[in-house]
Every structure is written in C-alpha cells, then in structure tokens.
Motif scaffolding. Structure first.
Motif, PDB file in Angstrom:
ATOM      1  N   LEU A  27       0.803  47.476   9.226  1.00 13.98           N
ATOM      2  CA  LEU A  27       1.880  48.479   9.313  1.00 13.98           C
ATOM      3  C   LEU A  27       1.487  49.700  10.147  1.00 13.98           C
ATOM      4  CD1 LEU A  27       3.217  48.429   5.630  1.00 13.98           C
ATOM      5  CD2 LEU A  27       4.192  47.301   7.623  1.00 13.98           C
ATOM      6  N   GLY A  28       0.237  49.759  10.553  1.00  9.71           N
ATOM      7  CA  GLY A  28      -0.197  50.894  11.370  1.00  9.71           C
ATOM      8  C   GLY A  28      -0.340  52.174  10.553  1.00  9.71           C
ATOM      9  N   ILE A  29      -0.767  52.030   9.306  1.00 11.22           N
ATOM     10  CA  ILE A  29      -0.980  53.205   8.461  1.00 11.22           C
ATOM     11  C   ILE A  29      -2.409  53.120   7.921  1.00 11.22           C
ATOM     12  CG2 ILE A  29       1.432  53.460   7.819  1.00 11.22           C
ATOM     13  CD1 ILE A  29       0.835  51.955   5.226  1.00 11.22           C
ATOM     14  N   ASN A  30      -2.869  54.208   7.335  1.00  8.64           N
ATOM     15  CA  ASN A  30      -4.240  54.093   6.807  1.00  8.64           C
ATOM     16  C   ASN A  30      -4.232  53.488   5.404  1.00  8.64           C
ATOM     17  OD1 ASN A  30      -3.975  56.218   4.868  1.00  8.64           O
ATOM     18  ND2 ASN A  30      -4.117  57.665   6.581  1.00  8.64           N
ATOM     19  N   GLU A  31      -5.406  53.083   5.035  1.00  8.62           N
ATOM     20  CA  GLU A  31      -5.551  52.343   3.764  1.00  8.62           C
ATOM     21  C   GLU A  31      -5.083  53.185   2.581  1.00  8.62           C
ATOM     22  OE1 GLU A  31      -9.583  51.315   3.005  1.00  8.62           O
ATOM     23  OE2 GLU A  31      -9.154  50.738   0.937  1.00  8.62           O
ATOM     24  N   GLY A  32      -5.418  54.482   2.634  1.00  6.68           N
ATOM     25  CA  GLY A  32      -5.056  55.363   1.525  1.00  6.68           C
ATOM     26  C   GLY A  32      -3.545  55.457   1.348  1.00  6.68           C
ATOM     27  N   THR A  33      -2.836  55.544   2.461  1.00  5.08           N
ATOM     28  CA  THR A  33      -1.366  55.611   2.376  1.00  5.08           C
ATOM     29  C   THR A  33      -0.819  54.346   1.726  1.00  5.08           C
ATOM     30  OG1 THR A  33      -1.345  56.899   4.419  1.00  5.08           O
ATOM     31  CG2 THR A  33       0.740  55.950   3.722  1.00  5.08           C
ATOM     32  N   SER A  34      -1.357  53.226   2.149  1.00  5.16           N
ATOM     33  CA  SER A  34      -0.893  51.954   1.579  1.00  5.16           C
ATOM     34  C   SER A  34      -1.154  51.935   0.075  1.00  5.16           C
ATOM     35  CB  SER A  34      -1.621  50.790   2.263  1.00  5.16           C
ATOM     36  OG  SER A  34      -1.346  49.589   1.603  1.00  5.16           O
ATOM     37  N   ARG A  35      -2.331  52.395  -0.268  1.00  8.05           N
ATOM     38  CA  ARG A  35      -2.703  52.361  -1.692  1.00  8.05           C
ATOM     39  C   ARG A  35      -1.783  53.279  -2.522  1.00  8.05           C
ATOM     40  NH1 ARG A  35      -7.331  50.103  -3.546  1.00  8.05           N
ATOM     41  NH2 ARG A  35      -8.313  50.034  -1.513  1.00  8.05           N
ATOM     42  N   SER A  36      -1.522  54.479  -2.017  1.00  6.22           N
ATOM     43  CA  SER A  36      -0.699  55.417  -2.797  1.00  6.22           C
ATOM     44  C   SER A  36       0.765  54.963  -2.845  1.00  6.22           C
ATOM     45  CB  SER A  36      -0.807  56.824  -2.216  1.00  6.22           C
ATOM     46  OG  SER A  36      -0.240  56.860  -0.920  1.00  6.22           O
ATOM     47  N   GLN A  37       1.221  54.454  -1.725  1.00  6.74           N
ATOM     48  CA  GLN A  37       2.610  53.962  -1.701  1.00  6.74           C
ATOM     49  C   GLN A  37       2.775  52.786  -2.654  1.00  6.74           C
ATOM     50  OE1 GLN A  37       5.370  54.589   0.852  1.00  6.74           O
ATOM     51  NE2 GLN A  37       4.394  56.577   1.057  1.00  6.74           N
ATOM     52  N   TYR A  38       1.759  51.936  -2.672  1.00  7.76           N
ATOM     53  CA  TYR A  38       1.827  50.782  -3.556  1.00  7.76           C
ATOM     54  C   TYR A  38       1.862  51.224  -5.019  1.00  7.76           C
ATOM     55  CZ  TYR A  38       0.795  46.622  -6.150  1.00  7.76           C
ATOM     56  OH  TYR A  38       0.864  45.602  -7.054  1.00  7.76           O
ATOM     57  N   SER A  39       1.041  52.210  -5.304  1.00  7.35           N
ATOM     58  CA  SER A  39       0.956  52.695  -6.678  1.00  7.35           C
ATOM     59  C   SER A  39       2.320  53.225  -7.137  1.00  7.35           C
ATOM     60  CB  SER A  39      -0.109  53.788  -6.746  1.00  7.35           C
ATOM     61  OG  SER A  39      -0.070  54.407  -8.005  1.00  7.35           O
ATOM     62  N   ARG A  40       2.976  53.967  -6.249  1.00  5.33           N
ATOM     63  CA  ARG A  40       4.290  54.504  -6.595  1.00  5.33           C
ATOM     64  C   ARG A  40       5.327  53.381  -6.737  1.00  5.33           C
ATOM     65  NH1 ARG A  40       4.271  59.553  -2.382  1.00  5.33           N
ATOM     66  NH2 ARG A  40       2.670  60.739  -3.432  1.00  5.33           N
ATOM     67  N   ALA A  41       5.249  52.451  -5.817  1.00  4.22           N
ATOM     68  CA  ALA A  41       6.195  51.323  -5.875  1.00  4.22           C
ATOM     69  C   ALA A  41       6.019  50.549  -7.175  1.00  4.22           C
ATOM     70  CB  ALA A  41       5.961  50.392  -4.676  1.00  4.22           C
ATOM     71  N   ARG A  42       4.792  50.339  -7.522  1.00  6.84           N
ATOM     72  CA  ARG A  42       4.472  49.573  -8.737  1.00  6.84           C
ATOM     73  C   ARG A  42       5.006  50.286  -9.974  1.00  6.84           C
ATOM     74  NH1 ARG A  42       0.357  48.941 -12.523  1.00  6.84           N
ATOM     75  NH2 ARG A  42      -0.446  46.800 -12.746  1.00  6.84           N
ATOM     76  N   SER A  43       4.732  51.604 -10.037  1.00  4.60           N
ATOM     77  CA  SER A  43       5.191  52.381 -11.195  1.00  4.60           C
ATOM     78  C   SER A  43       6.708  52.363 -11.301  1.00  4.60           C
ATOM     79  CB  SER A  43       4.721  53.830 -11.069  1.00  4.60           C
ATOM     80  OG  SER A  43       3.332  53.867 -11.027  1.00  4.60           O
ATOM     81  N   LEU A  44       7.320  52.544 -10.156  1.00  3.55           N
ATOM     82  CA  LEU A  44       8.778  52.565 -10.141  1.00  3.55           C
ATOM     83  C   LEU A  44       9.354  51.225 -10.607  1.00  3.55           C
ATOM     84  CD1 LEU A  44      10.809  54.720  -9.300  1.00  3.55           C
ATOM     85  CD2 LEU A  44      10.889  53.689  -7.039  1.00  3.55           C
ATOM     86  N   LEU A  45       8.768  50.175 -10.111  1.00  2.00           N
ATOM     87  CA  LEU A  45       9.260  48.837 -10.457  1.00  2.00           C
ATOM     88  C   LEU A  45       9.057  48.566 -11.946  1.00  2.00           C
ATOM     89  CD1 LEU A  45      10.489  46.297  -9.176  1.00  2.00           C
ATOM     90  CD2 LEU A  45       8.186  45.422  -8.893  1.00  2.00           C
ATOM     91  N   ILE A  46       7.892  48.951 -12.442  1.00  2.00           N
ATOM     92  CA  ILE A  46       7.618  48.720 -13.869  1.00  2.00           C
ATOM     93  C   ILE A  46       8.616  49.498 -14.731  1.00  2.00           C
ATOM     94  CG2 ILE A  46       5.955  49.183 -15.723  1.00  2.00           C
ATOM     95  CD1 ILE A  46       3.733  48.462 -13.722  1.00  2.00           C
ATOM     96  N   SER A  47       8.897  50.724 -14.331  1.00  2.00           N
ATOM     97  CA  SER A  47       9.862  51.495 -15.130  1.00  2.00           C
ATOM     98  C   SER A  47      11.238  50.827 -15.105  1.00  2.00           C
ATOM     99  CB  SER A  47       9.948  52.917 -14.610  1.00  2.00           C
ATOM    100  OG  SER A  47      10.621  52.962 -13.375  1.00  2.00           O
ATOM    101  N   TRP A  48      11.610  50.287 -13.962  1.00  2.00           N
ATOM    102  CA  TRP A  48      12.908  49.590 -13.886  1.00  2.00           C
ATOM    103  C   TRP A  48      12.919  48.325 -14.744  1.00  2.00           C
ATOM    104  CZ3 TRP A  48      13.808  49.850  -7.840  1.00  2.00           C
ATOM    105  CH2 TRP A  48      14.133  51.170  -7.496  1.00  2.00           C
ATOM    106  N   ILE A  49      11.791  47.624 -14.691  1.00  2.00           N
ATOM    107  CA  ILE A  49      11.704  46.395 -15.501  1.00  2.00           C
ATOM    108  C   ILE A  49      11.869  46.733 -16.970  1.00  2.00           C
ATOM    109  CG2 ILE A  49      10.131  44.569 -16.273  1.00  2.00           C
ATOM    110  CD1 ILE A  49       8.978  44.591 -13.391  1.00  2.00           C
ATOM    111  N   GLN A  50      11.170  47.808 -17.381  1.00  2.00           N
ATOM    112  CA  GLN A  50      11.237  48.196 -18.801  1.00  2.00           C
ATOM    113  C   GLN A  50      12.648  48.625 -19.190  1.00  2.00           C
ATOM    114  OE1 GLN A  50       8.086  51.058 -18.697  1.00  2.00           O
ATOM    115  NE2 GLN A  50       6.573  49.608 -19.499  1.00  2.00           N
ATOM    116  N   LYS A  51      13.286  49.356 -18.276  1.00  2.00           N
ATOM    117  CA  LYS A  51      14.659  49.778 -18.577  1.00  2.00           C
ATOM    118  C   LYS A  51      15.584  48.573 -18.652  1.00  2.00           C
ATOM    119  CE  LYS A  51      14.275  54.372 -16.609  1.00  2.00           C
ATOM    120  NZ  LYS A  51      14.467  55.186 -15.420  1.00  2.00           N
ATOM    121  N   ASN A  52      15.372  47.649 -17.746  1.00  2.00           N
ATOM    122  CA  ASN A  52      16.201  46.439 -17.750  1.00  2.00           C
ATOM    123  C   ASN A  52      16.046  45.682 -19.046  1.00  2.00           C
ATOM    124  OD1 ASN A  52      17.836  44.925 -15.594  1.00  2.00           O
ATOM    125  ND2 ASN A  52      16.511  46.291 -14.440  1.00  2.00           N
ATOM    126  N   GLU A  53      14.796  45.577 -19.492  1.00  2.00           N
ATOM    127  CA  GLU A  53      14.557  44.829 -20.718  1.00  2.00           C
ATOM    128  C   GLU A  53      15.121  45.560 -21.930  1.00  2.00           C
ATOM    129  OE1 GLU A  53      10.450  43.838 -20.584  1.00  2.00           O
ATOM    130  OE2 GLU A  53      10.807  42.186 -19.193  1.00  2.00           O
TER     131      GLU A  53
END
Lengths: 446, 187
Positions: free
Chosen positions: B150-176
């Motif tokens: 993606l042409g970004i640094n590793e840290g950006t990928s890691r932090s973005q992933y962390s946010r995406a993961r948290s967001l998704l988990i919260s949605w999953i929990q709300k859905n359930e």
C-alpha cells in the motif's frame, strides 16, 4: 501466524464466501483473451438487411397511417410455430439413442426458444458430428474437436454459432453421469451476448447509415389572397385538395461518431434522401391560367400581391394519381445514448436534429380558389429542419457493428414558403440502420 | 481433470478448458473481490480484470503451487490496484485518521455471525481499514508486506489494523446483542 483466535475465525469464515458472477463478466473475459479474427463481409448482405428492415417498417406504418382505409387493424394471428426438442433423457455421452421428440408449441415452451433450439442442436452434435445444421433457424453450430471437456460427470461444451449470430457466445455444460438419474442430461447453459466491450470504445468511428420506410405530408389549407377575397365577396372557395397519400422514402449516408463517454456518443452525418408521396388530381391541361400569390390570411383587397401565370396544370379531380418526388441532402446531428449496457439486447436512444437541403422536387401546389394543381418549386422551402427519435439495438459480428431500429421523424418547419396557400409538414416513420466497420480507425480503440 | 492439465489446455487456447477454469474458481474469487469493495459491480469489475490477467499470464504459473492460491494473489493485487485507481476509494485509502477511536472490546469474541453477515460488517469499515483488515486478517500478509503493497509504513498498517479490528469486534458484539435480545444497538 495470527496474533490470536479472532483472526483465525475470521479467515475460516471468509473462506466460505462465494458468489456467482453475472454472465457479462465471462463474456468480457472471453472477448479479451480470444480476440476475433478479422473478416470482410460483402456489402450485399448489408443492403439485404437494410431492405428487410425497410419492409418491416413499411408494414408497421401501413397499419397506422390514417389515410389508409379499409384495412383491418392487425392481422389474424397465426398459430404458434411449433418446434421439436429432444427428450432430456437422451444418452448424451454416446448420442446414439433416438429418444422420441416432444412437440412443444414454441410460445409455451420456453421464454427463449432460440436457446432451447440451439441446445438441441448442441446435444445432437455431441454424438454424431462436429457440425450440425439446423433446418428451422438455418444456423450452423460448430463444436471444435477440443470443444468439450468431461469432468465429474459434467460436460462443458463450447459451441460457436455461425456468422449470422456471431455476437452470441454459447456456453453449455450438461450432466452426463449425474448420480441422480433424474438429473442426468440436465443442461446448464448460457447463451450470452458478445457485444459489451465492443461498444465501449472511445474516439472517432466512421459508419454508413441507411434507412427507409414511409413518409407522409400533413397539410393545412390556409385562406390567402384571392381565396380570402373570394370569401369576402360571398364566393366561398369550393375546392379542397385531395389527401396526400404516404409513400416510401429511403436514405443513404456517411456518419462520423465520437464517443463522449461509455454510454454517450455524438454523431454527425451527411446523406441523401428521396421521398415519394402521391396525390390524386384531375386531367392535365396545357392551358394558361393566373394564380394570385400574396401574404397568407390577408384579403387581396388589402394585401400586396401579384398574379403569376401558370402554363400547364392538373384540373380538380381524383382520376389520376400523381407521384410527388422530393430529393434532399441531409445533415443530421445525433446523440446516441446507450441505455442498457448488459443483457441480450443493448438499447440505444438516438434523438437527432437534421438540416435538409432540397435538391429538387416534382411536387404539385394547390390553388383552393380555382381547384387546380400546378408545379412551382419556388413555393418550396429549400432548407428544412426536422427532429427525430430512434430506438436502436445492436448486432455485432466479428468485424462490423450493426445498429438498427425504428425511427420517427417530424418536420419542424413548414415545407412551403409563406406565399403558398397551404402549410405542409413532413413525417417519416421507418427503420434506420447504422453500420460501423470495426477495423476502421482501429488505433482509436479503447 | 487436475489443475495442471487444465492449465495446459488453457495455454493451447482451448475454450472449454478456459470456461472450466473460470467456472471452477470464479465464485470463490468473486467472494474475495467482494470483501475489498463496496459494491458487487465493483467486485465484478475486479473479477473480470483479474481473470483476464490470469489467462494472459497463465504461462507464468509454475505448477509447483496451487492454482487457486496463484489466482487469489492476482485477484488481491488487482483489487488493491482497483482501489488505488478508483476515485471513490482514494480518499479513504489515504490513511488519514478519521477520528475512529478504538473501543474497549473483548479480545477474542465468539463469532456467531454467518459468513455473509461477517463479510458485510467488514465491508462497512472505511476503505483503508477494510483493505488492511482483509490483507492481514484474511490473506495473512504481515504488516511489513502490507506497508510495501500500500506504500505506507509498517506502523501505520499496524495502527490502522488495530483500529479496524476493534471497530469490527464492537460491531460483532452489538450484532450478537441484537440477535440475542432483539434490541437494536446503533453502530
């Protein structure tokens, strides 16, 4: 490896995510990976098709023209054509068994009888020969020697249709040894159009266009100089012109098309058009008479006008049918909107405006006061504007894009000058054909 | 017919083999394309472009690995290129922090959603999050690899992933929670 279980669960879950793509995807893939060979097509067929379209348009128009009387609306419906399809229980692997054919009325059989019919031919071709000719549709389906593959009791068959339907790509798969006997021989087939990417090109394209159908002239008699004067004097003009019967028109031309976007093109053309109408007149005489030319709707007593001497005219009556001939040079400007990009038939809506220059004419003019018909081309407007709307579709062959469909055109201005004693507007209804040889300006392809 | 035979026939321009290869893999590959996009039309565009690449570059398939995995890599690369080129995805792919803060979530929630529901939740993530989540969680790319793609640094990928993961988990929990109680919880 994954940090924890969550990613593992997500991955396992996502492995099962599947969707069946639409047929259009494979169509475009096939077109891109198997480019078609160039071929030349004799122009005879172009004009034959144009003729058929013109005849079809004429037949349609003949049912709706108000001047044609005594013709019952529509025609008796013929019985639905019947087609013969083979039993689905046939042994497709060997193709030897001759199952009893089932006769099914075409209209009740399937929403796509052509597809059904083609499949029948494919099935028949499996066991016998690589080529099968259909008597009913006059189609040739060629199955290459390596055109089928068997796998797990399923056979994928690729059939190539003959040139007349080359825009259809035929893909069939059929179960030949399915465990469930009821599904043996069950066909999964797709006949999908070839056209989309060919229509997605940008840049200039040159094409030929032809058209034809029926033309009509709507006329409206005005009170003018001498007619109005006669009415004031208590002598109401007793003469009304006979109806102008519709007649054929045909046109030929060249056009240059430029694609503004994937769905929108603009087209400028140059063409020749001949239009014929018929009018009922009395006997011809060489006598000389005088016709008053003056501004419309003005009594001769107050208008400035002049009498013109006419030598030779047709008397009032209906015993002779006179052919009026108009020859035009057309300059149409069209917008081509491709409304449906996917599906079996692409549809284009083509609004146009056309400026036409009258080259010559044998039209007759009518004097409502004396009831005579006479020739005077100075009463005809040289430049005419018309607007039209066409709904067109495409057939693509390997090297030509055919675009055709019905078209309605209406004159925007009066065919006659202000000195004439009537107003006339042209109407055309027929079919239009546009032919774009693909290999021209090849470098401009998208 | 195994994949190797199929590839050999395809290389000989055998149309039936081409059709069979497409039929064998198109559904699964469309599922992959679907995860990276916001509409089925975009997913089909990627699928189409991807399969054209597959057939045009089939001679590069060595036969040592799985054909499906090779096609999958092409589809993912095509999807990434598509996202980079497509106007409507470009803003989100710039990886600007949009103020989507991670929420406190259970680390490994039970996923009771079906495949389609989970895919829809992933597709609701902002495009940048969606892309990184797909590349890391589903395709298994490391953050170093994602940074290169993606042409970004590793840290950006890691932090973005962390946010995406948290967001998704919260949605999953709300859905359930919604599924269990029938109470609708706003995302």
């Amino acid at each position: 490896m994954y940090e924890n279980e969550f990613e593992k669960k997500v991955q396992q879950n996502m492995e099962g995510l599947e969707f069946i793509p639409s047929d259009a995807v494979w169509t475009k893939v096939v077109q891109e990976i198997n480019p078609e060979k160039d071929r030349r097509r004799p122009f005879f067929w172009i004009f034959l098709l144009a003729g058929l379209i013109v005849a079809g348009g004429g037949l349609y128009y003949s049912n709706i023209v108000r001047n044609q009387q005594g013709q019952p609306e529509g025609s008796p419906k013929s019985k639905p054509e019947r087609e013969v399809i083979n039993s689905p229980d046939k042994d497709f692997k060997t193709g030897r068994s001759q199952a009893d054919p089932i006769s099914v009325p075409a209209k009740q059989n399937d929403k796509d009888p052509i597809q059904k019919h083609l499949l029948t031919q494919i099935m028949a071709a499996q066991g016998s020969s690589a080529k099968q000719v259909s008597k009913r549709k006059n189609l040739v389906i060629t199955i290459p020697e390596d055109g089928h593959i068997e796998e797990n009791g399923r056979m994928i068959v690729i059939g190539e249709l003959d040139h007349s339907l080359r825009n259809w790509h035929l893909i069939n798969s059929l179960d030949i040894n399915a465990p469930n006997s009821s599904s043996a021989g069950r066909i999964k087939s797709r006949i999908i159009p070839y056209w989309p990417s060919k229509l997605n090109r940008k840049g200039f394209q040159i094409g030929f266009n032809a058209g034809g159908g029926l033309s009509a002239i709507r006329q409206n008699i005005l009170s003018s100089g001498n007619a109005a004067a006669a009415r004031i004097n208590g002598v109401v003009p007793a003469y009304q012109p006979s109806e102008i019967d519709p007649g054929p028109y045909w046109k030929l031309g060249l056009s240059v098309q430029y694609a503004l976007s994937k769905n929108l093109s603009v087209r400028l053309g140059l063409g020749y058009r001949q239009m014929i109408n018929y009018i009922h007149v009395g006997a011809y005489t060489d006598s000389v008479t005088a016709i008053f030319y003056g501004p419309r709707n003005m009594p001769s007593s107050v208008s400035l006008g002049s009498f013109t001497s006419i030598s030779g005219f047709y008397k009032y009556g209906t015993q002779n049918r006179y052919k009026e001939n108009y020859n035009w040079l057309d300059l149409p400007l069209s917008l081509d909107w491709l409304m449906t990009r996917y599906g079996k038939l692409p549809l284009h809506l083509v609004p146009s405006i056309s400026a036409s220059y009258l080259l010559n004419s044998s039209a007759l003019q009518f004097d409502p006061n004396s009831g005579i018909y006479y020739r005077d081309n100075s009463l005809l407007e040289r430049i005419n504007l018309s607007g039209s709307l066409a709904l067109m579709t495409n057939i693509l062959s390997r090297d030509i894009i055919w675009q055709f469909g019905p078209k309605f055109e209406y004159g925007l201005n009066d065919l006659l000058s202000k000195n004439a004693m009537s107003q006339q507007r042209m109407e055309f209804i027929g079919a239009e054909l546009l032919i774009i040889p693909e290999n021209w300006l090849k470098g401009k392809r998208k | 017919m195994d994949d190797q035979d199929l590839v050999e026939r395809c290389l000989k321009k055998n149309r039936a083999a081409q059709s069979l290869l497409y039929e064998r893999y198109s559904s699964k590959m469309l599922g992959i394309c679907y995860r990276y996009t916001k509409s089925m039309a975009d997913a089909e565009d990627i699928l189409q472009e991807g399969f054209i690449k597959v057939f045009r570059n089939l001679e590069q398939f060595k036969g040592s690995g799985e054909l499906g995995a090779w096609i999958r890599r092409i589809m993912v690369n095509t999807a990434i290129n598509f996202l980079k080129q497509k106007e409507r995805y470009q803003v989100d792919l710039s990886f600007v922090d949009k103020g989507l803060h991670p929420v406190t979530t259970e680390e490994n929630p039970e996923i009771r959603l079906n495949t389609r529901e989970l895919a829809e939740l992933i597709r609701q993530l902002p495009v940048g999050y969606q892309t990184i989540f797909n590349l890391h969680a589903v395709e298994g790319y490391s953050h170093v690899e994602i940074g290169r793609i993606l042409g970004i640094n590793e840290g950006t990928s890691r932090s973005q992933y962390s946010r995406a993961r948290s967001l998704l988990i919260s949605w999953i929990q709300k859905n359930e929670l919604e599924n269990n109680t029938g109470i609708y919880v706003r995302k």
